[in-house]
Motif scaffolding. Sequence first.
Motif, PDB file in Angstrom:
ATOM      1  N   UNK A  80       0.651  -1.377   0.076  1.00 58.14           N
ATOM      2  CA  UNK A  80       0.057   0.165  -0.080  1.00 58.14           C
ATOM      3  C   UNK A  80       0.969   1.029  -0.035  1.00 58.14           C
ATOM      4  N   UNK A  81       1.993   1.160   0.701  1.00 52.43           N
ATOM      5  CA  UNK A  81       2.603   2.279   0.690  1.00 52.43           C
ATOM      6  C   UNK A  81       3.554   2.654  -0.939  1.00 52.43           C
ATOM      7  N   UNK A  82       3.702   1.497  -1.158  1.00 56.86           N
ATOM      8  CA  UNK A  82       4.084   1.817  -2.975  1.00 56.86           C
ATOM      9  C   UNK A  82       3.037   2.172  -3.605  1.00 56.86           C
ATOM     10  N   UNK A  83       2.022   1.900  -3.436  1.00 57.25           N
ATOM     11  CA  UNK A  83       0.672   2.278  -4.321  1.00 57.25           C
ATOM     12  C   UNK A  83       0.517   3.887  -3.869  1.00 57.25           C
ATOM     13  N   UNK A  84       0.574   4.122  -2.724  1.00 60.70           N
ATOM     14  CA  UNK A  84       0.629   5.726  -2.420  1.00 60.70           C
ATOM     15  C   UNK A  84       1.672   6.462  -3.117  1.00 60.70           C
ATOM     16  N   UNK A  85       2.811   6.110  -2.906  1.00 59.52           N
ATOM     17  CA  UNK A  85       3.785   6.780  -3.698  1.00 59.52           C
ATOM     18  C   UNK A  85       3.662   6.978  -5.002  1.00 59.52           C
ATOM     19  N   UNK A  86       3.099   5.738  -5.614  1.00 62.32           N
ATOM     20  CA  UNK A  86       2.968   5.604  -7.268  1.00 62.32           C
ATOM     21  C   UNK A  86       1.752   6.778  -7.581  1.00 62.32           C
ATOM     22  N   UNK A  87       1.012   6.706  -6.896  1.00 62.39           N
ATOM     23  CA  UNK A  87      -0.190   7.634  -7.122  1.00 62.39           C
ATOM     24  C   UNK A  87      -1.034   7.643  -8.392  1.00 62.39           C
ATOM     25  N   UNK A  88      -0.794   8.537  -9.296  1.00 61.90           N
ATOM     26  CA  UNK A  88      -1.474   8.446 -10.455  1.00 61.90           C
ATOM     27  C   UNK A  88      -0.335   8.163 -11.679  1.00 61.90           C
ATOM     28  N   UNK A  89       0.762   7.612 -11.187  1.00 64.12           N
ATOM     29  CA  UNK A  89       1.845   7.338 -12.058  1.00 64.12           C
ATOM     30  C   UNK A  89       2.797   8.682 -12.409  1.00 64.12           C
ATOM     31  N   UNK A  90       3.552   8.216 -13.211  1.00 58.35           N
ATOM     32  CA  UNK A  90       4.831   9.234 -13.701  1.00 58.35           C
ATOM     33  C   UNK A  90       4.099  10.124 -14.990  1.00 58.35           C
ATOM     34  N   UNK A  91       4.375  11.360 -14.982  1.00 61.55           N
ATOM     35  CA  UNK A  91       4.058  12.170 -15.956  1.00 61.55           C
ATOM     36  C   UNK A  91       5.220  13.271 -16.397  1.00 61.55           C
ATOM     37  N   UNK A  92       5.025  13.557 -17.655  1.00 62.97           N
ATOM     38  CA  UNK A  92       6.264  14.618 -18.096  1.00 62.97           C
ATOM     39  C   UNK A  92       5.677  15.844 -18.813  1.00 62.97           C
ATOM     40  N   UNK A  93       6.152  16.878 -18.689  1.00 57.12           N
ATOM     41  CA  UNK A  93       5.970  18.109 -19.357  1.00 57.12           C
ATOM     42  C   UNK A  93       6.979  19.223 -19.163  1.00 57.12           C
ATOM     43  N   UNK A  94       6.606  20.307 -19.238  1.00 51.77           N
ATOM     44  CA  UNK A  94       7.785  21.387 -18.987  1.00 51.77           C
ATOM     45  C   UNK A  94       7.291  22.302 -17.623  1.00 51.77           C
ATOM     46  N   UNK A  95       8.525  22.645 -17.223  1.00 54.70           N
ATOM     47  CA  UNK A  95       8.425  23.727 -16.048  1.00 54.70           C
ATOM     48  C   UNK A  95       8.743  25.093 -16.572  1.00 54.70           C
ATOM     49  N   UNK A  96       7.711  25.917 -16.272  1.00 54.39           N
ATOM     50  CA  UNK A  96       7.310  27.162 -17.009  1.00 54.39           C
ATOM     51  C   UNK A  96       7.466  28.322 -15.745  1.00 54.39           C
ATOM     52  N   UNK A  97       8.003  28.128 -14.582  1.00 61.11           N
ATOM     53  CA  UNK A  97       8.167  28.746 -13.675  1.00 61.11           C
ATOM     54  C   UNK A  97       7.509  28.618 -12.518  1.00 61.11           C
ATOM     55  N   UNK A  98       7.046  29.674 -11.699  1.00 58.23           N
ATOM     56  CA  UNK A  98       6.497  29.493 -10.222  1.00 58.23           C
ATOM     57  C   UNK A  98       5.453  30.455 -10.077  1.00 58.23           C
ATOM     58  N   UNK A  99       4.637  30.301  -9.386  1.00 58.60           N
ATOM     59  CA  UNK A  99       3.144  31.027  -9.052  1.00 58.60           C
ATOM     60  C   UNK A  99       3.468  31.859  -8.140  1.00 58.60           C
ATOM     61  N   UNK A 100       2.417  32.774  -7.659  1.00 55.45           N
ATOM     62  CA  UNK A 100       2.922  33.838  -6.713  1.00 55.45           C
ATOM     63  C   UNK A 100       2.825  32.950  -5.313  1.00 55.45           C
ATOM     64  N   UNK A 101       2.616  31.926  -5.129  1.00 56.75           N
ATOM     65  CA  UNK A 101       2.740  30.909  -3.823  1.00 56.75           C
ATOM     66  C   UNK A 101       3.958  30.292  -3.903  1.00 56.75           C
ATOM     67  N   UNK A 102       4.889  30.403  -4.896  1.00 54.40           N
ATOM     68  CA  UNK A 102       6.206  29.536  -5.196  1.00 54.40           C
ATOM     69  C   UNK A 102       5.758  28.389  -5.629  1.00 54.40           C
ATOM     70  N   UNK A 103       4.874  27.872  -6.051  1.00 58.95           N
ATOM     71  CA  UNK A 103       4.577  26.530  -6.323  1.00 58.95           C
ATOM     72  C   UNK A 103       4.895  26.442  -7.788  1.00 58.95           C
ATOM     73  N   UNK A 104       5.456  25.349  -8.414  1.00 54.31           N
ATOM     74  CA  UNK A 104       5.773  25.247  -9.650  1.00 54.31           C
ATOM     75  C   UNK A 104       4.666  25.373 -10.617  1.00 54.31           C
ATOM     76  N   UNK A 105       4.960  25.835 -11.862  1.00 53.63           N
ATOM     77  CA  UNK A 105       3.884  25.870 -12.996  1.00 53.63           C
ATOM     78  C   UNK A 105       4.277  24.834 -13.779  1.00 53.63           C
ATOM     79  N   UNK A 106       3.783  23.719 -13.621  1.00 48.52           N
ATOM     80  CA  UNK A 106       3.974  22.617 -14.541  1.00 48.52           C
ATOM     81  C   UNK A 106       3.063  22.094 -15.721  1.00 48.52           C
ATOM     82  N   UNK A 107       3.303  22.386 -16.779  1.00 50.02           N
ATOM     83  CA  UNK A 107       2.389  21.955 -18.058  1.00 50.02           C
ATOM     84  C   UNK A 107       2.694  20.606 -18.676  1.00 50.02           C
TER      85      UNK A 107
END
Length: 448
Positions: A80-107
């Motif tokens: 179950x720990x492995x399932x939680x870590x896996x979540x929705x799986x691995x995705x990929x995209x581009x990092x386009x900066x950070x928002x006002x709360x310093x969170x990544x803007x991931x597309x």
Amino acid sequence: MATVNKSGTMAFSSRSGVMMKTNTGFSGTKSSEAGAVPTTSVQKNEGSSAIEFWGDDNLFPQNVRKEVEKNTILPTVLQRRAEFWYGGGIVYGTLEGYDAKNNEIFRRAQPGQFPDVDLFYQRSKINRYAFEGFMDLSWWANTFPELILSRDRKKINKITIQEAPYCRYSKADKSTGAFKYVYVNANWGDGGKHDDEYATPVPVLDPYADPVEDLQSRTDSFKYIYPVSIPSPEKNAYQLASWNSIRRSGWLEVAQAIPEFKKALFKNQLTIKYVVEVHSSYWLWKYKDWETKTDDERRKIISDELDEFDKVMAGTEGAGKSIMTTTITVDGETIAAFKVTAIDDKLKTGLYIEDSQEASSHIFTALGLAPTLMGISPGKGMGAGSGSDARVAFNNFISTSKFQQDLILEPLHLVRDYNGWDPNLVFRIQNPLIMTLDAGQPVQQETK
């Protein structure tokens, strides 16, 4: 025309096919390069073996697996720990900066946007790579990704995971602490060796060096192990999973002893529910010729008497019936012919339930997972907690699991750099965060 790598340590001529190791570098880059290699501690490992033993007998993972399989909690919770870590799986995209709360803007990348990456995903079965890697981290705190190069060595063609219990490091170099090979053999538990016909040596990349540059300069193989692990104190080769404390403490033995004891109790106790004591004078009182009967005749009489008791006492049909006891007079004294004693059923009292609960609590604590995330808490209470408890526990677990997730993503970023993909391309785990019902949606996807 010769091709020279960025640091000037290697050159290749496509015309002659000559690879040159320069043993030098560009003078213009020396001032910005490290003046020394990082310090590496080397643990003493004497003996004639060519491998680093995993455990005193080299069978640590095999021994652990056998112990864990006897427990009703550990295997499922580790998965179950492995399932939680896996979540929705691995995705990929581009990092386009950070928002006002310093969170990544991931597309997230669109299908076909990065065809080379899409092809790599298909070849590698990334979902299997990720889940197998998380399972190894959950069980062993060690996992062994294997990178496969293309025939021209220009690209990493695919990535896979070798079973951690099948992997053993070659003995560490005494001067550098580096491991040259990982020997993969599925038969360590059956006397397997590093040099038998079932063992495959795979060269190792050092995660603490520059693995991309190292891989570019090497020609000794088309596949390499890039070891990944969760650090633990004073462990140089194989890291020790923190949950192993449940084995060392003895609580795992306690948890496993309780069902073994109860199984024996069921087997032996449920066969006897009542003891009927018959006064010896009863037989003389009821059967006047008792003294003259043969043993076989007496045995038949006793069996018939017991059958009469069974008609009253046995099964649900006997519930609520009355038992008429007989008294007889012996030497002027009135005595009971029968004495019926019910055997105390310890199982109905919940024998050792508290011990079971305590052992289960220690197991969940060692694993760092709230029991409510398994839907139920073992023991007499059998409570699962509220939905709010589960939501908070799940979100807390995910928010503190970034390091484990980054470890599985680390080799993929190595692939990106070696293959020359867009440097803004990043890999992330798609984590579902459970929201409150009044937040407008029950589940929110978040990438880390």
